[in-house]
Design a protein around this motif. Structure first.
Motif, PDB file in Angstrom:
ATOM      1  N   ASP A   1      12.686   6.799 -17.994  1.00 24.05           N
ATOM      2  CA  ASP A   1      13.808   6.336 -17.334  1.00 24.05           C
ATOM      3  C   ASP A   1      14.131   7.790 -16.903  1.00 24.05           C
ATOM      4  N   CYS A   2      14.014   8.612 -15.779  1.00 24.74           N
ATOM      5  CA  CYS A   2      14.080   9.781 -16.034  1.00 24.74           C
ATOM      6  C   CYS A   2      14.857  10.315 -14.679  1.00 24.74           C
ATOM      7  N   LYS A   3      16.330  10.981 -14.348  1.00 26.05           N
ATOM      8  CA  LYS A   3      17.248  10.524 -13.415  1.00 26.05           C
ATOM      9  C   LYS A   3      16.881  12.127 -12.895  1.00 26.05           C
ATOM     10  N   ASN A   4      15.996  13.066 -13.778  1.00 23.29           N
ATOM     11  CA  ASN A   4      16.176  14.265 -12.978  1.00 23.29           C
ATOM     12  C   ASN A   4      15.000  14.888 -12.234  1.00 23.29           C
ATOM     13  N   VAL A   5      14.867  15.013 -11.113  1.00 23.40           N
ATOM     14  CA  VAL A   5      12.978  14.529 -10.647  1.00 23.40           C
ATOM     15  C   VAL A   5      13.290  15.712  -9.853  1.00 23.40           C
ATOM     16  N   TRP A   6      12.052  16.498  -9.615  1.00 19.25           N
ATOM     17  CA  TRP A   6      11.535  17.825  -8.503  1.00 19.25           C
ATOM     18  C   TRP A   6      10.438  17.774  -8.649  1.00 19.25           C
ATOM     19  N   ILE A   7      10.038  18.300  -6.885  1.00 20.08           N
ATOM     20  CA  ILE A   7       7.917  18.665  -7.289  1.00 20.08           C
ATOM     21  C   ILE A   7       8.506  20.178  -6.660  1.00 20.08           C
ATOM     22  N   SER A   8       8.133  21.319  -7.333  1.00 18.94           N
ATOM     23  CA  SER A   8       7.945  22.464  -7.164  1.00 18.94           C
ATOM     24  C   SER A   8       6.732  22.646  -6.686  1.00 18.94           C
ATOM     25  N   ARG A   9       6.877  23.681  -6.069  1.00 17.66           N
ATOM     26  CA  ARG A   9       6.080  24.856  -4.694  1.00 17.66           C
ATOM     27  C   ARG A   9       5.527  26.604  -5.315  1.00 17.66           C
ATOM     28  N   ILE A  10       4.533  26.379  -5.381  1.00 14.66           N
ATOM     29  CA  ILE A  10       4.383  28.075  -5.652  1.00 14.66           C
ATOM     30  C   ILE A  10       3.203  28.538  -4.910  1.00 14.66           C
ATOM     31  N   TRP A  11       3.537  29.653  -3.966  1.00 13.60           N
ATOM     32  CA  TRP A  11       2.772  29.919  -3.298  1.00 13.60           C
ATOM     33  C   TRP A  11       1.701  30.617  -3.226  1.00 13.60           C
ATOM     34  N   PRO A  12       0.713  31.405  -2.859  1.00 13.47           N
ATOM     35  CA  PRO A  12       0.048  32.418  -3.547  1.00 13.47           C
ATOM     36  C   PRO A  12       1.335  33.976  -3.909  1.00 13.47           C
ATOM     37  N   GLY A  13       0.603  34.731  -4.877  1.00 16.56           N
ATOM     38  CA  GLY A  13       0.981  35.499  -5.304  1.00 16.56           C
ATOM     39  C   GLY A  13       2.683  35.746  -6.071  1.00 16.56           C
ATOM     40  N   ARG A  14       3.505  34.234  -5.927  1.00 19.44           N
ATOM     41  CA  ARG A  14       4.470  34.022  -6.161  1.00 19.44           C
ATOM     42  C   ARG A  14       4.706  33.745  -7.923  1.00 19.44           C
ATOM     43  N   PHE A  15       5.880  34.273  -7.762  1.00 17.89           N
ATOM     44  CA  PHE A  15       6.158  33.306  -9.938  1.00 17.89           C
ATOM     45  C   PHE A  15       6.862  32.427  -9.723  1.00 17.89           C
ATOM     46  N   ALA A  16       7.375  32.003 -10.899  1.00 15.31           N
ATOM     47  CA  ALA A  16       8.188  31.416 -12.024  1.00 15.31           C
ATOM     48  C   ALA A  16       8.284  31.819 -13.628  1.00 15.31           C
TER      49      ALA A  16
ATOM     50  N   ILE B   1       3.777  20.754  -8.451  1.00 19.34           N
ATOM     51  CA  ILE B   1       3.657  20.417  -9.907  1.00 19.34           C
ATOM     52  C   ILE B   1       5.130  19.532  -9.617  1.00 19.34           C
ATOM     53  N   TRP B   2       5.145  18.124 -10.026  1.00 20.39           N
ATOM     54  CA  TRP B   2       5.855  17.485 -10.050  1.00 20.39           C
ATOM     55  C   TRP B   2       6.833  17.826 -11.943  1.00 20.39           C
ATOM     56  N   ASN B   3       8.238  17.444 -11.978  1.00 19.40           N
ATOM     57  CA  ASN B   3       9.049  17.613 -12.351  1.00 19.40           C
ATOM     58  C   ASN B   3       9.790  17.082 -13.150  1.00 19.40           C
ATOM     59  N   ALA B   4       9.867  17.006 -14.013  1.00 15.94           N
ATOM     60  CA  ALA B   4      10.986  15.235 -14.828  1.00 15.94           C
ATOM     61  C   ALA B   4      12.076  15.021 -16.027  1.00 15.94           C
TER      62      ALA B   4
END
Lengths: 176, 190
Positions: free
Chosen positions: A88-103, A172-175
Motif C-alpha cells: 500500500d505504498c503511497k509515495n511513488v515516483w519514476i526516476s530517469r537518469i540520462w547517460p552521464g548523469r548522477f544521483a 527506475i520505479w521507486n516506492a
C-alpha cells in the motif's frame, strides 16, 4: 538488508516508459538545496560538497528526472503495482537518469521527514537490462536485473545512488 | 566474461601506489578534446575511425562531452616501475601498456574500448591479453563495468582477466572517494 520480492509482469513497462518519455518531468532533482529545513539534508550535501559533486545547473553532473503518478503517468499503474505485491505504498515516483548523469550517494530526505515513521522502501527495475545502467543500494550493486524485478529495502533511509554510463536513459520505479 | 585471476595484496603495496598517484600533479588528464587531438594528429585509417566511433557513440547518447575526463598515471613516471615488473611476473606476460586510472566522484568514463595506437604493431609479435587490478579497498559507489559484468565491492588487490583486450568497459564513481584501477595490456609469455 535488501530482498528480491519478485517480478511484476502484469504491467507493460516498455509502454509506461515510452509514455513517460513523451512527457516533461515534474521536476529535475535534487529538489532540495542548502538551507532547506529537511532533517538529514545537510549531511548529504556536506558529503557531496566534500567529494566535489555539482548539479548540472552548477556545471556538474548531478541531475535526475522525476515523474509523478497522476501527473506524468496514471495512478492506476501504482494501484496495479501495489496489488501485485500486496502493498500500500503511497509515495511513488519514476526516476530517469540520462547517460552521464548522477544521483550520487544519498537517502531520500523528505520535506516532511520529521513526521514520517520508519518504513520499508521498494524499487523496481522497469527498463530492460541495458549496458551501463547501474544502481547501488546499501552494499549491493544492481546490474543487468530482469525487467519488472522489485527489491524491498529494510528501511526507507538506506543510502543509495544511481548513474548511467551506457547509451540509453535509465528508468527506475521507486516506492514507499 | 571477466575471469577472476588471483590477488596481489601480498606482492604489491597498492596503498603506496595510490598515495603516489594522489599527490602527483603530473597525471595525464584525459578529456574528449585531448583524445581527439591526439588521435587526429597521430592516427589514420581504421584507427582514426575507431576513435571517432567511440566518441560518436557518446555524442549520440547525449553525453555532455566536457563532463568526461579521467587521469592516467604511469609506471616509472608516477610510481615505481617494479610494480609493473612484479605484476608482469604474476600474469606471466610482457607489459605493453600499463597505467593506473583515476575516476573522480561524479564522473563516468562511459561505454568504450581502449583504442591502441600500436595495436597493429603489437599483434605482429603475438596475441594480446588484458588484466585489471582493483588496487584500492572497496569504496562505496565505485564500480567497473566490464563486458557484461558489474565489478563492485571487490577485494583490494584482486586481478580480473578480460575475455578480450578490446572489450567494452566503463568506470563509474557515485561515491566519495576517487577510484583507482591498475590496467595491464600485455603479451602472454606462453
Amino acid at each position: 538488508m535488501i530482498k528480491n520480492i519478485g517480478i511484476c509482469d502484469i504491467l507493460n513497462w516498455d509502454k509506461i516508459i515510452e509514455d513517460v518519455s513523451n512527457t516533461k518531468p515534474e521536476y529535475v532533482g535534487p529538489s532540495h538545496k542548502r538551507g532547506d529545513a529537511v532533517p538529514g539534508l545537510d549531511e548529504i550535501l556536506d558529503m557531496w560538497n566534500a567529494a566535489g559533486y555539482q548539479t548540472v545547473a552548477q556545471g556538474g553532473t548531478v541531475a535526475w528526472d522525476m515523474f509523478i503518478p497522476g501527473k506524468q503517468f496514471d495512478q492506476s499503474i501504482v494501484d496495479q503495482w501495489n496489488d501485485w505485491y500486496g502493498l500500500d505504498c503511497k509515495n511513488v515516483w519514476i526516476s530517469r537518469i540520462w547517460p552521464g548523469r548522477f544521483a550520487p550517494i544519498h537517502w531520500d530526505a523528505h520535506d516532511n521527514e520529521a513526521n514520517i515513521p520508519e518504513c520499508k522502501r521498494y524499487h523496481t527495475h522497469i527498463g530492460k537490462p541495458q549496458w551501463g545502467h547501474i544502481f547501488i543500494a546499501g552494499d549491493q550493486a544492481f546490474y543487468n536485473v530482469e525487467q519488472g524485478t522489485t527489491y524491498e529495502w529494510e528501511n526507507r533511509k538506506l543510502w543509495h545512488a544511481g548513474t548511467n554510463c551506457g547509451t540509453t536513459p535509465k528508468y527506475i520505479w521507486n516506492a514507499w | 566474461m571477466p575471469r577472476y585471476f588471483g590477488n596481489t595484496k601480498d606482492t604489491i603495496d597498492w596503498n603506496e601506489v595510490i598515495t603516489l598517484c594522489q599527490v602527483s600533479t603530473t597525471g595525464d588528464r584525459n578529456t574528449v578534446t585531448s583524445v581527439v587531438d591526439r588521435s587526429e594528429a597521430g592516427a589514420d585509417g581504421s584507427l582514426l575511425n575507431s576513435y571517432r566511433d567511440v566518441i560518436g557513440t557518446w555524442e549520440n547518447a547525449g553525453y555532455d562531452l566536457k563532463d568526461i575526463y579521467w587521469y592516467d598515471y604511469y609506471p616509472g613516471e608516477h610510481f615505481n616501475i617494479e610494480v609493473q615488473n612484479k605484476f608482469a611476473e604474476l600474469v606471466n606476460a610482457q607489459p605493453l601498456r600499463v597505467f593506473v586510472s583515476q575516476v573522480d566522484p561524479g564522473r563516468n568514463v562511459p561505454y568504450h574500448w581502449d583504442v591502441e595506437d600500436k595495436e597493429e604493431e603489437w599483434l605482429k609479435e603475438g596475441k594480446l591479453k588484458r588484466w585489471v587490478c582493483f588496487i584500492d579497498k572497496p569504496r562505496w559507489g565505485s564500480a567497473l563495468i566490464l563486458e557484461n559484468k558489474c565489478l563492485y565491492d571487490i577485494e583490494q588487490g584482486s586481478i580480473f582477466e578480460w575475455d578480450n583486450y578490446r572489450s567494452h568497459h566503463a568506470g563509474t564513481n557515485m561515491g566519495t572517494y576517487k577510484q583507482y584501477l591498475f590496467h595491464f595490456l600485455g603479451r602472454p609469455n606462453d
